[in-house]
Design an enzyme around this catalytic site. Structure first.
Site, PDB file in Angstrom:
ATOM      1  N   PRO A   2     -55.893 -18.861 -21.362  1.00 39.58           N
ATOM      2  CA  PRO A   2     -55.628 -17.610 -20.682  1.00 39.58           C
ATOM      3  C   PRO A   2     -55.320 -16.373 -21.516  1.00 39.58           C
ATOM      4  O   PRO A   2     -54.174 -16.000 -21.663  1.00 39.58           O
ATOM      5  CB  PRO A   2     -54.394 -17.951 -19.819  1.00 39.58           C
ATOM      6  CG  PRO A   2     -53.751 -19.135 -20.473  1.00 39.58           C
ATOM      7  CD  PRO A   2     -54.635 -19.580 -21.575  1.00 39.58           C
ATOM      8  N   GLU A   3     -56.308 -15.688 -21.995  1.00 45.65           N
ATOM      9  CA  GLU A   3     -56.154 -14.289 -22.381  1.00 45.65           C
ATOM     10  C   GLU A   3     -57.096 -13.511 -21.471  1.00 45.65           C
ATOM     11  O   GLU A   3     -57.718 -14.103 -20.578  1.00 45.65           O
ATOM     12  CB  GLU A   3     -56.453 -14.098 -23.880  1.00 45.65           C
ATOM     13  CG  GLU A   3     -55.471 -14.863 -24.750  1.00 45.65           C
ATOM     14  CD  GLU A   3     -55.622 -14.632 -26.252  1.00 45.65           C
ATOM     15  OE1 GLU A   3     -56.186 -13.601 -26.649  1.00 45.65           O
ATOM     16  OE2 GLU A   3     -55.153 -15.488 -27.015  1.00 45.65           O
ATOM     17  N   LYS A  54     -54.435  -9.481 -18.073  1.00 43.89           N
ATOM     18  CA  LYS A  54     -54.047 -10.888 -17.936  1.00 43.89           C
ATOM     19  C   LYS A  54     -53.562 -11.231 -16.532  1.00 43.89           C
ATOM     20  O   LYS A  54     -52.680 -12.072 -16.358  1.00 43.89           O
ATOM     21  CB  LYS A  54     -52.969 -11.240 -18.974  1.00 43.89           C
ATOM     22  CG  LYS A  54     -53.577 -11.721 -20.297  1.00 43.89           C
ATOM     23  CD  LYS A  54     -52.526 -12.200 -21.264  1.00 43.89           C
ATOM     24  CE  LYS A  54     -52.504 -11.389 -22.524  1.00 43.89           C
ATOM     25  NZ  LYS A  54     -51.505 -11.845 -23.494  1.00 43.89           N
ATOM     26  N   ASN A 182     -52.880 -13.972 -28.299  1.00 42.82           N
ATOM     27  CA  ASN A 182     -52.696 -14.374 -29.685  1.00 42.82           C
ATOM     28  C   ASN A 182     -54.004 -14.588 -30.443  1.00 42.82           C
ATOM     29  O   ASN A 182     -54.092 -14.273 -31.618  1.00 42.82           O
ATOM     30  CB  ASN A 182     -51.838 -15.639 -29.751  1.00 42.82           C
ATOM     31  CG  ASN A 182     -51.115 -15.737 -31.074  1.00 42.82           C
ATOM     32  OD1 ASN A 182     -50.925 -14.732 -31.760  1.00 42.82           O
ATOM     33  ND2 ASN A 182     -50.733 -16.944 -31.442  1.00 42.82           N
TER      34      ASN A 182
END
Length: 383
Positions: A2-3, A54, A182
């Site tokens: 999940p980005e 997001k 990240n």
DNA sequence: CGTCCACGTCTAC
DNA sequence: TAGACCTGGACGG
């Protein structure tokens, strides 16, 4: 998962599998989930989705059936938006109702003969949803779908203290970089060879002046010149996530096949790249110079040793009293262990943390790549 | 077996 | 600026 790109792919997935499908009845929440119930019950409704940064918004739309009775029924139920955040492990799946995936914490059932269910699946339960939800107000424009306002929002707020930090940390601030996570921050900085720990404002100020010059220069040729300077940090916040969206044409969680990602990724978790913990304890991957604002202590055993040598035990004394004896927290335990490991390995050359160093030693000895966990260029070529 | 690590927020000293 | 919130996979002993 999940980005930003994964959230967007999730919305495409929902729209694809739910197209023309009629859902019915209660929205069902797992017992274990602490998220709110979704108080939407409707005999017949459609589900559609969209994403922003997001977040994913599902829209539940009652179907207007033929006839006065049907129309009246549908009229009683208002459409509802449910806004999801995916945490570290959230995603959607569409399965037979009798074969719900493990950790399916929110379920929407179809009216089909063997029922099917659209599930929000989230093993770690860091994800959340909000019935009658709206886009979270503090999150900025989506870097993928609202590029110009994203860019304007950043460049018009450079005096904000959010930009006092190293660029790699600012890139995770969802108020300005909604959708960046990240792996994206590592990939984006890597493309431009920007050291992760340089001041964010100093990097972005250069783009602002470029922006201004673009306004001043009215001739098309000069604008073209500006554009020919190539991608900058903000444009990559748009294009790099879109590359990932392109990769995921077929979003199929069944396959659990991430070879496409391994083939794409250049820096994040890639063999041979460096990594350190940033000031929030998140691992940043990069190549070459970490930059002037890199955390000096606690990351590198070597650094710590040097401080001790040069400054006597000044820094040590400064640190030790900070420790509280009364309560032993999780973090304390972790820190203790980290310190222990650093002591064990402080004479070694590599400035990396214990586990990674060991991993690399193994690699050089065996000449094989790290398996699965870390992404390697070689595995990309293999597959 | 135990330890470390993970694509992210949240909120409370 | 730490913790807290969670599960599970990789790795090491």
């Amino acid at each position: 998962m999940p980005e930003g790109p994964e959230l967007h792919l999730a919305s495409l997935f929902v729209n694809r599998v739910c197209k023309g499908v009629v859902f019915t009845g209660d929205v069902e929440k797992s017992e274990v989930s602490k998220c709110p119930e979704v108080p939407f019950a409707c005999e017949a409704y459609h589900i559609s989705a969209k994403s922003r940064g997001k977040e994913v918004m599902l829209t539940l739309t009652p179907i207007k059936c033929e006839g006065a009775a049907g129309r009246a029924k549908a009229g009683l139920v208002q459409p509802m938006n449910v806004v999801f955040r995916f945490g570290m492990s959230g995603y959607f799946r569409f399965t037979p109702a009798e074969e719900l995936p493990k950790h399916a914490h929110l379920r929407f059932y179809t009216n089909e003969k063997p029922r099917r269910a659209l599930s929000f699946v989230d093993a770690r339960r860091f994800g959340s949803w909000q019935p009658n939800g709206t886009w979270q107000p503090d999150r900025g424009p989506c870097t993928m779908s609202e590029y110009q306002s994203f860019r304007d929002n950043v460049l018009s707020h450079l005096s904000d203290r959010a930009f006092d930090k190293p660029i790699c940390e600012t890139l995770l601030n969802q108020k300005y970089f909604n959708g960046i996570g990240n792996y994206l921050r590592a990939e984006i900085l890597h493309r431009l060879d920007i050291p992760p720990f340089v001041n964010a404002r100093s990097v972005l100020e250069r783009l602002q002046s470029k922006e201004l010059s673009e306004l001043d220069n009215k001739s098309a040729s000069e604008k073209r010149e500006v554009k020919s300077e190539g991608p900058d940090l903000l444009s990559l916040c748009h294009t790099v996530p879109l590359e990932v969206v392109q990769l995921g044409k077929v979003y199929d969680p069944e396959k659990a096949d991430y070879s496409y990602f391994k083939g794409w990724v250049q820096c994040y978790s890639v063999d041979g790249m460096k990594s350190v913990r940033d000031h929030n304890g998140r691992t940043i991957w990069f190549k070459g110079d970490p930059g002037p604002l890199a955390p000096k202590d606690s990351k590198s055993p070597k650094g710590k040793k040097r401080i001790k040598k040069e400054g006597g035990d000044y820094t040590e004394n400064k640190k030790l009293p900070k420790k509280k004896q009364a309560r032993v927290t999780k973090k304390d335990v972790k820190q203790e262990k980290r310190v222990k490991k650093e002591k064990e390995t402080q004479d070694e050359m590599r400035p990396k943390r214990g586990r990674q160093r060991k991993q690399e030693v193994v690699q050089t000895q065996t000449g094989t790549r790290t398996l699965r966990r870390r992404v390697t260029r070689r595995s990309a070529r293999d597959s």
